[in-house]
Design an enzyme around this catalytic site. Structure first.
Site, PDB file in Angstrom:
ATOM      1  N   LYS A  89       0.797  -1.301  -0.109  1.00 33.34           N
ATOM      2  CA  LYS A  89      -0.019  -0.032  -0.038  1.00 33.34           C
ATOM      3  C   LYS A  89       0.813   1.365  -0.217  1.00 33.34           C
ATOM      4  CE  LYS A  89      -3.968   2.084   0.166  1.00 33.34           C
ATOM      5  NZ  LYS A  89      -3.394   3.030  -0.846  1.00 33.34           N
ATOM      6  N   LYS A 113       4.962   3.242   8.377  1.00 32.66           N
ATOM      7  CA  LYS A 113       3.800   4.160   8.616  1.00 32.66           C
ATOM      8  C   LYS A 113       2.584   3.368   8.685  1.00 32.66           C
ATOM      9  CE  LYS A 113       3.858   7.742   6.027  1.00 32.66           C
ATOM     10  NZ  LYS A 113       3.591   8.576   4.934  1.00 32.66           N
ATOM     11  N   LYS A 125       5.580   1.746  -2.877  1.00 32.54           N
ATOM     12  CA  LYS A 125       5.405   3.135  -3.533  1.00 32.54           C
ATOM     13  C   LYS A 125       5.553   2.976  -5.091  1.00 32.54           C
ATOM     14  CE  LYS A 125       4.817   7.273  -1.868  1.00 32.54           C
ATOM     15  NZ  LYS A 125       3.567   7.813  -0.724  1.00 32.54           N
ATOM     16  N   GLY A 164      -2.770   8.147  -4.499  1.00 37.71           N
ATOM     17  CA  GLY A 164      -2.295   9.401  -5.089  1.00 37.71           C
ATOM     18  C   GLY A 164      -0.951   9.994  -4.150  1.00 37.71           C
ATOM     19  N   ASP A 165      -0.285  10.536  -4.596  1.00 39.83           N
ATOM     20  CA  ASP A 165       0.609  11.298  -4.170  1.00 39.83           C
ATOM     21  C   ASP A 165       1.119  12.696  -4.660  1.00 39.83           C
ATOM     22  OD1 ASP A 165       3.048  10.530  -1.925  1.00 39.83           O
ATOM     23  OD2 ASP A 165       4.088  11.354  -3.381  1.00 39.83           O
ATOM     24  N   THR A 208      -4.988  13.550   5.047  1.00 42.66           N
ATOM     25  CA  THR A 208      -3.412  13.576   5.608  1.00 42.66           C
ATOM     26  C   THR A 208      -3.283  14.926   6.444  1.00 42.66           C
ATOM     27  OG1 THR A 208      -2.816  12.406   3.870  1.00 42.66           O
ATOM     28  CG2 THR A 208      -1.136  13.493   5.048  1.00 42.66           C
ATOM     29  N   ASN A 239      -2.513  19.335  -1.062  1.00 43.77           N
ATOM     30  CA  ASN A 239      -3.770  18.746  -0.047  1.00 43.77           C
ATOM     31  C   ASN A 239      -3.293  18.697   1.369  1.00 43.77           C
ATOM     32  OD1 ASN A 239      -5.855  18.282  -2.080  1.00 43.77           O
ATOM     33  ND2 ASN A 239      -5.417  15.960  -2.298  1.00 43.77           N
ATOM     34  N   SER A 375      -7.161   5.670   3.422  1.00 48.26           N
ATOM     35  CA  SER A 375      -6.925   4.837   2.323  1.00 48.26           C
ATOM     36  C   SER A 375      -7.582   3.116   2.873  1.00 48.26           C
ATOM     37  CB  SER A 375      -5.652   4.658   1.584  1.00 48.26           C
ATOM     38  OG  SER A 375      -5.498   6.021   1.021  1.00 48.26           O
TER      39      SER A 375
END
Length: 443
Positions: A89, A113, A125, A164-165, A208, A239, A375
């Site tokens: 994830k 995390k 990632k 997303g990132d 976040t 964001n 998420s």
């Protein structure tokens, strides 16, 4: 030399030319040293040698056609780091700085995390050196579809669930999800950060930033302080930054500065969040346009946001944005708390300096876990074919963030490092993953 330091030296030798990954490994292994070296079962099981090596690193080309008809080529990545406690994830990042080193650093951080959230998620990632800035919607769609033409082979609801990132928001997730569905003929929860109308979760966009504020509030409260009435700096204008500002303002704090890659704004009266949302979310413009809304504000080109006097600093932009000289300025100007909203935004030297000066420091792997926590909640909703309200998700998020802080505080105390939340976060995140790896054998 101890077991932990031997492994760290091996990491440095094997991964030369990957400074971001080495930085992350150094930060984590150094803080884990006393804990791991006191438990020989970890060395016997080779836990560290395995945990610093990705289970899989995928690198591929991404050809796409621009609006002039020219074929362009970028490089795509997906690093599947650890699946001991659940499917991989982690987000997808589109930015010119993306490299294997950065993907490995982000994936490694994501392992711990995700473990801290208490949810069944491994760490991974992905991304590309593609720059979405200045591209048309059609070009963005063409790139996303080409990227997914390779990535779809490696992901799935119970295999790897991207999100997303930086450079990847709802538009990009939608394009990638649509292509995945076309290629697999499968409608499943393989992405998070999806649109509400096709399986997304309420509060994901805000998660976040909200989560950062919730953890910061709990850390301050347990240390006899509060966000209310305090002056806050928030770097970034994406964001994370926007919704950190929103929640800080709701909690009574006064945010006076924000930034983007060009420079930063200072508004002594407090940031007008509606103006920021219009600039960044609606018009996708540069932050200096804030002066058109608030003429009395000040815009400064380049770095320097950390030189503004504040009580609380929240770096929410990108890795290594808060350097040792910045930490010196924060200390000099009376800052008493730094809470990381981005992934590893504070350098090791700056972190050590802040901690030596008794600055409350909440590391990103705990403080910015709100996004991946929500998420995880989106994955649960997809599995159950249901949807929770915004308030339901927000309350679950707050509970997760408060629990994360309590767990890292307890782990730090048990390790004889009370108040060192970096140590606490690394130990608390590591324990669960290491135990799962040991129970599953040599995999």
């Amino acid at each position: 030399m101890s077991y932990t330091m031997n492994v760290l030296e091996e990491v440095k030798q094997k991964n030369q030319g990957e400074p971001e990954f080495i930085q992350a490994a150094t930060e984590i292994l150094t803080t884990l040293q006393a804990y791991v070296d006191a438990r020989p079962e970890y060395e016997e099981a080779g836990i560290l040698e395995r945990i610093v090596e990705p289970e899989r690193s995928i690198i591929f080309r991404v050809p796409w056609v621009d609006d002039s008809g020219k074929i362009r080529t970028n490089r795509g990545y997906r690093v599947q780091f650890n699946s001991a406690i659940g499917p991989y994830k982690g987000g997808i990042r589109f930015h010119p700085s993306v490299s294997l080193s950065i993907m490995k650093f982000l994936g490694f951080e994501q392992v711990f995390k995700n473990s801290l959230t208490g949810l069944a998620m491994g760490g991974g990632k992905g991304g590309s050196d593609f720059d979405p800035k200045g591209k048309s919607d059609r070009e963005i769609m063409a790139f996303c579809q080409s990227y997914m033409n390779e990535l779809y082979r490696h992901i799935g609801a119970n295999i790897d669930v991207p999100a997303g990132d930086i450079g990847v928001a709802g538009r990009e997730v939608g394009f990638m999800y649509g292509q995945y569905k076309r290629l697999t003929s499968s409608f499943e929860g393989v992405f998070t950060g999806k649109g509400i109308v096709y399986g997304g979760s309420y509060a994901r966009t805000e998660a976040t930033g909200f989560g950062l504020a919730y953890l910061a509030d709990e850390m301050l409260r347990q240390n006899g302080k509060s966000i209310e009435g305090k002056t806050v700096l928030v770097s970034g204008a994406g964001n994370v930054a926007i919704y950190a500002v929103q929640k800080v303002q709701q909690l009574g704090g006064k945010v006076v500065a924000m930034s983007d890659s060009n420079g930063f704004i200072y508004d002594s009266e407090g940031i007008d969040l509606d103006a920021i949302k219009d600039i960044k979310e609606v018009r996708r413009a540069r932050i200096y346009e804030y002066l058109n809304y608030r003429p009395n504000a000040v815009y400064t080109e380049g770095r320097g946001i950390w030189g503004i006097p504040c009580d609380i600093a929240m770096p929410c932009a990108t890795q290594n944005e808060l350097l040792e000289p910045d930490a010196e300025l924060l200390i000099k100007n009376g800052c008493f708390a730094v809470c990381e909203g981005a992934n590893m935004p504070t350098t090791l030297e700056a972190t050590e300096l802040l901690q030596k000066n008794n600055i409350l420091f909440a590391p990103g792997k705990a403080a910015n876990a709100g996004g991946v926590s929500t998420s995880g909640l989106e994955m649960s909703q997809n599995s159950m074919r249901t949807s929770w309200t915004f308030d339901e998700v927000d309350q679950k998020l707050k509970g997760i963030m408060v629990t994360i802080f309590n767990n890292i505080a307890a782990a730090a105390k048990d390790a004889g490092a009370e108040g060192n939340y970096v140590v606490g976060a690394n130990i608390a995140g590591f324990k669960k993953v290491a135990e799962a790896m040991m129970l599953q054998g040599a995999v």
